[in-house]
Write a protein that holds these residues in place. Structure first.
Motif: not given
Length: 365
Positions: A193-204, A216-220
Motif C-alpha cells: 500500500a506504500e508509495a515506493l516510488f514518486p509519481i510519473m507524469y508525462n515523462g518526468t 510527489s508520492t501517493a500511497g494506496l
C-alpha cells in the motif's frame, strides 16, 4: 509481499505498444467539451450524468450534474457545494470540503468521497446521495480513521453492497460496514500500500511541495472489485497492483488478527504504471490510465497487460466509466501536477472509446 516480487511479473506485464497510436486514435471520440476540468464521470442507467470537478487553482472542488443542453447544475444542491474555509459559518460536516472519488454504487446511490482537510473536523467523509430524492441520505464521518495528514481518495463496494472499501493515500485501506458505520483502517504497515516510488507524469517525476528537488508520492489510491466479488485489486498511485480476496478484507471488521495481518494475504497482480484512475468491465478486465505515457492500459483477469492506445489528449485521465453500450468514458482532467499546485487548463474534454464488454454487474447501476 514486497515490491521486489513484481520483477517476476515483467514478462507478462510489459505492455505491448506495437499498436499504440498518436494523438489521432481510431474510435476515440469527444463526447463533451466543458468549461471546467473534469476529474470523473458517472452515468446512471437512465442516462443521468454526474461530474466531479476537482482540479483548479482558483475554484473549489465541486460536484455537478451534466444536463441535456450541456449545461451543468451543482449537485445535489448549491449548499453541499458551498464550503468556504474563510467563512466561520461554513459547516464542513454538511458541505464538500475536498471532493475526490465520486461514483454511482451498486445500490443506485451517487457516492462522493470527501478527502477532507487537515485539522477540520467533520471534513473527511463518505456521502451517499439518493438519486430519486436528490438528497443526501447516507453519511459516514471518517476523520478519526484516516491518516491525519493525507486524504481519502476513492471508493468501491462489495458484491453484497454492504461494505465499502476506501483508499487512503497515506498508504492504507479503510473497510466500512455501510449498515453500522463501523470501519477499520488496514494495510498501514504493508509495502503493498506504500508509495515506493514518486509519481510519473508525462515523462518526468511529479514535483513535490517541499522545495526544490522534492517529488510527489501517493500511497494506496486506485481500487477495483472483480465482477464476481471475489477479489479486491489495489495499487499506490505510482503503480504496482496487488489483489486480495474480499473474504479476507471483509473479515477485518470482526477479526482483529486478520486486520493486523491482512497484507500477508496480498498477491502481486500486475506491474502497472503511475495511474490517474481505473475501472473494471463485466469480463473482469481492468482499465488504467497511464499518466506518464498518456495511454490507457488493459489488464486481464490473468494479470496480462497491454496498451489499448496512446494519445497526447489524455492529460491525467482520472475516474473512468463504462456504459452498457460498451463504451469506456475518459475524462481527461488536464491536471498538470507540480509543487506550485494542481494546474488545469483547457480544452477540457470527456472522450469515449469502444471496448468489448459492458460494466461490471456489481460495480454500478
Amino acid at each position: 509481499m514486497g515490491f521486489g516480487l513484481f520483477l517476476g511479473l515483467l514478462s507478462i506485464c510489459a505492455p505491448s505498444v506495437a499498436n499504440a497510436a498518436s494523438a489521432s486514435v481510431p474510435g476515440l471520440e469527444v463526447a463533451y467539451s466543458l468549461e471546467r476540468a473534469t476529474q470523473g464521470i458517472s452515468i446512471s442507467g437512465n442516462g443521468r450524468k454526474f461530474l466531479s470537478q476537482r482540479y483548479s487553482t482558483t475554484a473549489a472542488p465541486q460536484i455537478v450534474e451534466l444536463l441535456d443542453d450541456n449545461s451543468t447544475v451543482l449537485y445535489p444542491n448549491a449548499e453541499w457545494n458551498s464550503y468556504n474555509s474563510s467563512n466561520p459559518k461554513s459547516n464542513p460536516r454538511t458541505t464538500f470540503v475536498n471532493v475526490d472519488g465520486a461514483r454511482l454504487g451498486p445500490d443506485g446511490r451517487y457516492w462522493v468521497v470527501d478527502g477532507g482537510a487537515t485539522g477540520i473536523n467533520g471534513s473527511a467523509k463518505l456521502v451517499g446521495v439518493n438519486l430519486t430524492t436528490n438528497a443526501v441520505d447516507k453519511l459516514y464521518y471518517l476523520d478519526d480513521t484516516k491518516a491525519s495528514d493525507r486524504g481519502l481518495d476513492d471508493v468501491r463496494f462489495s458484491a453484497s453492497g454492504e461494505i465499502g472499501y476506501l483508499s487512503d493515500i497515506a498508504g492504507a485501506l479503510i473497510v466500512l460496514n455501510l449498515t453500522s458505520g463501523h470501519n477499520v483502517r488496514v494495510l498501514t504497515n504493508s509495502t503493498t500500500a506504500e508509495a515506493l516510488f514518486p509519481i510519473m507524469y508525462n515523462g518526468t517525476l511529479v514535483p513535490g511541495s517541499d522545495g526544490l528537488g522534492s517529488v510527489s508520492t501517493a500511497g494506496l489510491d486506485q481500487i477495483e472489485v472483480s465482477p464476481d466479488g471475489t477479489y479486491l485489486y489495489y495499487q499506490p498511485c505510482n503503480g504496482g497492483m496487488h489483489r486480495i480476496k474480499t473474504s479476507y478484507v471483509d473479515a477485518v471488521l470482526t477479526n482483529d488478527t486478520m486486520a493486523a495481518t491482512l497484507g500477508d494475504y496480498a498477491e502481486p497482480f500486475a506491474l502497472t504504471p503511475s495511474t490517474g484512475g481505473t475501472t473494471i468491465d463485466a469480463d473482469g478486465n481492468i482499465y488504467a490510465s497511464d499518466t506518464n505515457m498518456l495511454a490507457i492500459w488493459k489488464i486481464t483477469p490473468a494479470g496480462h497487460c497491454s496498451i489499448l492506445f496512446h494519445s497526447e489528449k489524455l492529460l491525467w485521465t482520472d475516474l473512468m466509466w463504462i456504459t452498457a453500450d460498451k463504451k469506456l468514458w475518459l475524462p481527461a482532467s488536464q491536471m498538470r501536477p507540480g509543487g506550485d499546485g494542481l494546474m488545469a487548463t483547457g480544452p477540457n474534454y470527456i472522450f469515449t472509446y469502444p471496448i468489448d464488454a459492458g460494466p461490471s454487474p456489481i460495480d454500478h447501476v
